[in-house]
Design a protein around this motif. Structure first.
Motif, PDB file in Angstrom:
ATOM      1  N   LYS A   1       0.626  -1.353   0.017  1.00 45.89           N
ATOM      2  CA  LYS A   1       0.001   0.114  -0.014  1.00 45.89           C
ATOM      3  C   LYS A   1       1.025   1.221  -0.154  1.00 45.89           C
ATOM      4  O   LYS A   1       1.817   1.218   0.811  1.00 45.89           O
ATOM      5  CB  LYS A   1      -0.956   0.059   1.283  1.00 45.89           C
ATOM      6  N   ARG A   2       0.561   1.943  -0.885  1.00 45.38           N
ATOM      7  CA  ARG A   2       1.414   3.510  -1.177  1.00 45.38           C
ATOM      8  C   ARG A   2       0.788   4.509  -0.300  1.00 45.38           C
ATOM      9  O   ARG A   2       1.336   5.660  -0.041  1.00 45.38           O
ATOM     10  CB  ARG A   2       1.534   3.734  -2.560  1.00 45.38           C
ATOM     11  N   SER A   3      -0.384   4.230   0.180  1.00 41.35           N
ATOM     12  CA  SER A   3      -1.006   5.318   0.868  1.00 41.35           C
ATOM     13  C   SER A   3      -0.310   5.497   2.140  1.00 41.35           C
ATOM     14  O   SER A   3      -0.261   4.785   2.950  1.00 41.35           O
ATOM     15  CB  SER A   3      -2.641   5.155   1.010  1.00 41.35           C
ATOM     16  N   ALA A   4       0.088   6.867   2.625  1.00 41.67           N
ATOM     17  CA  ALA A   4       0.704   7.141   3.710  1.00 41.67           C
ATOM     18  C   ALA A   4      -0.307   7.842   4.706  1.00 41.67           C
ATOM     19  O   ALA A   4      -1.317   8.228   4.353  1.00 41.67           O
ATOM     20  CB  ALA A   4       1.870   8.062   3.598  1.00 41.67           C
ATOM     21  N   GLY A   5       0.050   7.706   5.895  1.00 39.20           N
ATOM     22  CA  GLY A   5      -0.879   8.103   7.006  1.00 39.20           C
ATOM     23  C   GLY A   5      -0.851   9.658   6.839  1.00 39.20           C
ATOM     24  O   GLY A   5      -0.140  10.220   6.306  1.00 39.20           O
ATOM     25  N   LEU A   6      -1.715  10.289   7.814  1.00 38.00           N
ATOM     26  CA  LEU A   6      -1.716  11.775   7.796  1.00 38.00           C
ATOM     27  C   LEU A   6      -0.386  12.167   8.308  1.00 38.00           C
ATOM     28  O   LEU A   6       0.021  13.390   7.807  1.00 38.00           O
ATOM     29  CB  LEU A   6      -2.796  12.170   8.663  1.00 38.00           C
ATOM     30  N   PRO A   7       0.260  11.843   9.564  1.00 35.89           N
ATOM     31  CA  PRO A   7       1.472  12.338   9.896  1.00 35.89           C
ATOM     32  C   PRO A   7       2.420  12.284   8.761  1.00 35.89           C
ATOM     33  O   PRO A   7       3.413  13.321   8.554  1.00 35.89           O
ATOM     34  CB  PRO A   7       1.817  11.371  11.304  1.00 35.89           C
ATOM     35  N   ASP A   8       2.656  11.177   8.066  1.00 30.56           N
ATOM     36  CA  ASP A   8       3.681  11.195   7.054  1.00 30.56           C
ATOM     37  C   ASP A   8       3.334  12.162   5.876  1.00 30.56           C
ATOM     38  O   ASP A   8       4.193  12.741   5.375  1.00 30.56           O
ATOM     39  CB  ASP A   8       3.707   9.705   6.520  1.00 30.56           C
ATOM     40  N   GLN A   9       2.083  12.465   5.522  1.00 31.10           N
ATOM     41  CA  GLN A   9       1.804  13.196   4.521  1.00 31.10           C
ATOM     42  C   GLN A   9       2.055  14.773   5.018  1.00 31.10           C
ATOM     43  O   GLN A   9       2.630  15.584   4.263  1.00 31.10           O
ATOM     44  CB  GLN A   9       0.213  13.273   4.285  1.00 31.10           C
ATOM     45  N   LEU A  10       1.588  15.100   6.292  1.00 35.66           N
ATOM     46  CA  LEU A  10       1.982  16.432   6.741  1.00 35.66           C
ATOM     47  C   LEU A  10       3.748  16.508   6.871  1.00 35.66           C
ATOM     48  O   LEU A  10       4.081  17.583   6.276  1.00 35.66           O
ATOM     49  CB  LEU A  10       1.644  16.473   8.258  1.00 35.66           C
ATOM     50  N   PHE A  11       4.426  15.442   7.163  1.00 37.15           N
ATOM     51  CA  PHE A  11       5.920  15.578   7.221  1.00 37.15           C
ATOM     52  C   PHE A  11       6.359  15.962   5.929  1.00 37.15           C
ATOM     53  O   PHE A  11       7.276  16.819   5.871  1.00 37.15           O
ATOM     54  CB  PHE A  11       6.566  14.344   8.086  1.00 37.15           C
TER      55      PHE A  11
ATOM     56  N   GLY B   1       4.908  17.065   3.257  1.00 40.61           N
ATOM     57  CA  GLY B   1       4.497  18.635   2.897  1.00 40.61           C
ATOM     58  C   GLY B   1       5.393  19.443   3.536  1.00 40.61           C
ATOM     59  O   GLY B   1       5.665  20.454   2.649  1.00 40.61           O
ATOM     60  N   VAL B   2       5.650  19.528   4.731  1.00 44.47           N
ATOM     61  CA  VAL B   2       6.663  20.507   5.471  1.00 44.47           C
ATOM     62  C   VAL B   2       7.898  20.494   4.979  1.00 44.47           C
ATOM     63  O   VAL B   2       8.432  21.360   4.762  1.00 44.47           O
ATOM     64  CB  VAL B   2       6.692  20.308   6.873  1.00 44.47           C
ATOM     65  N   ALA B   3       8.557  19.257   4.749  1.00 50.41           N
ATOM     66  CA  ALA B   3       9.871  19.240   4.198  1.00 50.41           C
ATOM     67  C   ALA B   3      10.010  19.688   2.801  1.00 50.41           C
ATOM     68  O   ALA B   3      11.037  20.425   2.450  1.00 50.41           O
ATOM     69  CB  ALA B   3      10.299  17.291   4.119  1.00 50.41           C
TER      70      ALA B   3
ATOM     71  N   GLY C   1       7.936  21.794   1.502  1.00 45.60           N
ATOM     72  CA  GLY C   1       7.678  23.312   1.522  1.00 45.60           C
ATOM     73  C   GLY C   1       9.199  24.123   2.319  1.00 45.60           C
ATOM     74  O   GLY C   1       9.487  24.906   1.439  1.00 45.60           O
ATOM     75  N   SER C   2       9.806  23.441   2.999  1.00 41.42           N
ATOM     76  CA  SER C   2      10.957  23.984   3.478  1.00 41.42           C
ATOM     77  C   SER C   2      11.929  24.022   2.483  1.00 41.42           C
ATOM     78  O   SER C   2      12.845  25.203   2.245  1.00 41.42           O
ATOM     79  CB  SER C   2      11.483  23.195   4.573  1.00 41.42           C
ATOM     80  N   GLY C   3      12.313  23.081   1.629  1.00 41.85           N
ATOM     81  CA  GLY C   3      13.113  22.827   0.303  1.00 41.85           C
ATOM     82  C   GLY C   3      12.691  23.952  -0.561  1.00 41.85           C
ATOM     83  O   GLY C   3      13.677  24.423  -1.192  1.00 41.85           O
ATOM     84  N   ALA C   4      11.612  24.094  -0.937  1.00 37.94           N
ATOM     85  CA  ALA C   4      11.163  24.926  -2.044  1.00 37.94           C
ATOM     86  C   ALA C   4      11.465  26.220  -1.433  1.00 37.94           C
ATOM     87  O   ALA C   4      11.950  27.190  -2.268  1.00 37.94           O
ATOM     88  CB  ALA C   4       9.606  24.699  -2.292  1.00 37.94           C
ATOM     89  N   VAL C   5      11.176  26.665  -0.203  1.00 37.43           N
ATOM     90  CA  VAL C   5      11.466  27.996   0.606  1.00 37.43           C
ATOM     91  C   VAL C   5      12.921  28.260   0.111  1.00 37.43           C
ATOM     92  O   VAL C   5      13.330  29.491  -0.003  1.00 37.43           O
ATOM     93  CB  VAL C   5      10.848  28.318   1.695  1.00 37.43           C
ATOM     94  N   VAL C   6      13.801  27.575   0.603  1.00 32.53           N
ATOM     95  CA  VAL C   6      15.160  27.587   0.468  1.00 32.53           C
ATOM     96  C   VAL C   6      15.760  27.929  -0.870  1.00 32.53           C
ATOM     97  O   VAL C   6      16.517  28.722  -1.144  1.00 32.53           O
ATOM     98  CB  VAL C   6      16.008  26.615   1.286  1.00 32.53           C
ATOM     99  N   LEU C   7      15.057  27.061  -1.922  1.00 31.15           N
ATOM    100  CA  LEU C   7      15.599  27.355  -3.060  1.00 31.15           C
ATOM    101  C   LEU C   7      14.976  28.638  -3.899  1.00 31.15           C
ATOM    102  O   LEU C   7      15.543  29.328  -4.555  1.00 31.15           O
ATOM    103  CB  LEU C   7      15.006  26.214  -4.120  1.00 31.15           C
ATOM    104  N   ALA C   8      13.860  29.067  -3.204  1.00 31.62           N
ATOM    105  CA  ALA C   8      13.254  30.438  -3.669  1.00 31.62           C
ATOM    106  C   ALA C   8      13.916  31.613  -3.241  1.00 31.62           C
ATOM    107  O   ALA C   8      14.109  32.517  -3.706  1.00 31.62           O
ATOM    108  CB  ALA C   8      11.914  30.337  -3.297  1.00 31.62           C
ATOM    109  N   ILE C   9      14.592  31.439  -1.997  1.00 27.17           N
ATOM    110  CA  ILE C   9      15.478  32.565  -1.287  1.00 27.17           C
ATOM    111  C   ILE C   9      16.599  32.651  -1.977  1.00 27.17           C
ATOM    112  O   ILE C   9      17.146  33.705  -2.663  1.00 27.17           O
ATOM    113  CB  ILE C   9      15.691  32.201   0.201  1.00 27.17           C
TER     114      ILE C   9
END
Length: 347
Positions: free
Chosen positions: A30-40, A42-44, A46-54
């Motif tokens: 099963k490839r579906s991850a739980g909510l905590p994994d999905q949140l983590f 997404g945060v990871a 997003g953080s990488g995208a913000v660093v690249l954008a900066i």
């Protein structure tokens, strides 16, 4: 140990229908991850995208502000030593040379110091000493650069002249160690020719980058495979033999990556270098001689009195430093990411 006995298989009745065995099929994952994994995740992301954008915004801003100066200077911006933006005669040849030389001196001093400290912590130090040394090294990385600059300007310069004179006396046949205007045979000769030099600035910067390089090397050395260590000891190897055949080959990538990260830090150092050097706008390859400069010190020196065009020229210098440190850190990150060995360790 007695063999385990299995219960006898129940006999099948003669008139019972034959039931074929189920074919072996791979289990569906099963490839579906739980909510905590999905949140983590997404945060990871997003953080990488913000660093690249900066990083992209910084480069775009510098390029936009530097365009006016680069349009006037063109390629002479890389070959001109003078810094006279008002007369459209400016370039970073001198300050770029000083930046690279200060970084190389710092790395030449910091790498042996960092590697020796990392090997002692990971291989020789008792547990209590190891914790203390790790704490001290981490604290060294947290000391502000202005503290190192004050130490270098008011203490190191007056106490390092003897070493500078010794190097100039016995190694002056090497062009980098030659000092113009110095008389090693005259004990009353002035010592000002040895102060505010690339060598002194490099020593101060070396103390600042050593904790960074040491931390990367220590982490890599401590992860050397235990099996290969034990195999080396089982074959009669000494502790130095284990270091030479297992630890150093395994940590080769980490050592190179830590060195490159330290070099990137040394190239961008501003305050400490600015407090030590005597600014000069000529190409100065003699590291023991008074007078040098760096890109970051140039910006700190001219930022307050720069005109609009002068500010554009400073932005161009900052863009060059930004690209140089970006390349160095990118290479370092690539080496660290690919660092794994042990395959080449011959225990």
């Amino acid at each position: 140990m007695s063999a385990m006995t299995l219960p006898p298989e129940a006999p099948r009745a003669p008139d019972a229908p034959y039931a074929p065995e189920a074919p072996d099929t791979p289990r569906t994952l099963k490839r579906s991850a739980g909510l905590p994994d999905q949140l983590f995740r997404g945060v990871a992301r997003g953080s990488g995208a913000v660093v690249l954008a900066i990083m992209l915004l910084v480069g775009t801003f510098l390029g936009y502000r530097a365009w006016e100066a680069l349009r006037v200077a063109k390629w002479s911006f890389l070959t001109t030593s003078a810094w006279e933006p008002e007369s459209h005669r400016f370039g970073i040849a001198a300050v770029l040379t000083g930046t690279v030389l200060i970084g190389l001196v710092a790395i030449a001093i910091a790498v042996p110091l960092a590697m020796g400290t990392a090997l002692y912590i990971s291989e020789y130090a008792p547990r209590s000493v190891r914790r203390t040394m790790i704490t001290v090294i981490d604290l060294m990385a947290a000391v502000p650069s202005v503290v190192y600059g004050l130490w270098g300007a008011f203490y190191l310069q007056s106490h390092i002249v003897g070493l500078s004179r010794w190097l100039a006396t016995y190694l002056s046949w090497i062009p980098f160690f030659k000092v113009r205007g110095a008389d090693p045979g005259d004990p009353l000769a002035t010592t000002t020719v040895y102060t505010s030099s690339t060598f002194i600035a490099g020593i101060v910067v070396a103390l600042m980058v050593t904790p960074i390089a040491c931390s990367v090397m220590r982490e890599t050395f401590s992860q050397a495979p235990a099996g290969e260590r034990e195999g080396a000891y089982a074959l009669g190897s000494t502790r130095w033999g284990v270091i030479r055949t297992v630890v150093l080959p395994f940590g080769r990538g980490g050592a190179i990556g830590g060195t490159m990260l330290g070099l990137g830090r040394a190239l961008g150092e501003t305050i400490a270098v600015y407090m030590i050097i005597s600014p000069s706008f000529v190409i100065q390859p003699r590291i023991l001689e008074n007078g040098t400069n760096s890109v970051s010190s140039l910006i700190a020196l001219r930022y307050g009195s720069a005109s609009d065009f002068g500010m554009s020229a400073l932005m161009a210098a900052g863009l060059a430093l930004f690209l140089m440190t970006l390349v160095v850190n990118f290479v370092a990150s690539s080496i660290v990411a690919r660092s794994r060995s042990g395959a080449g360790a011959d225990a």
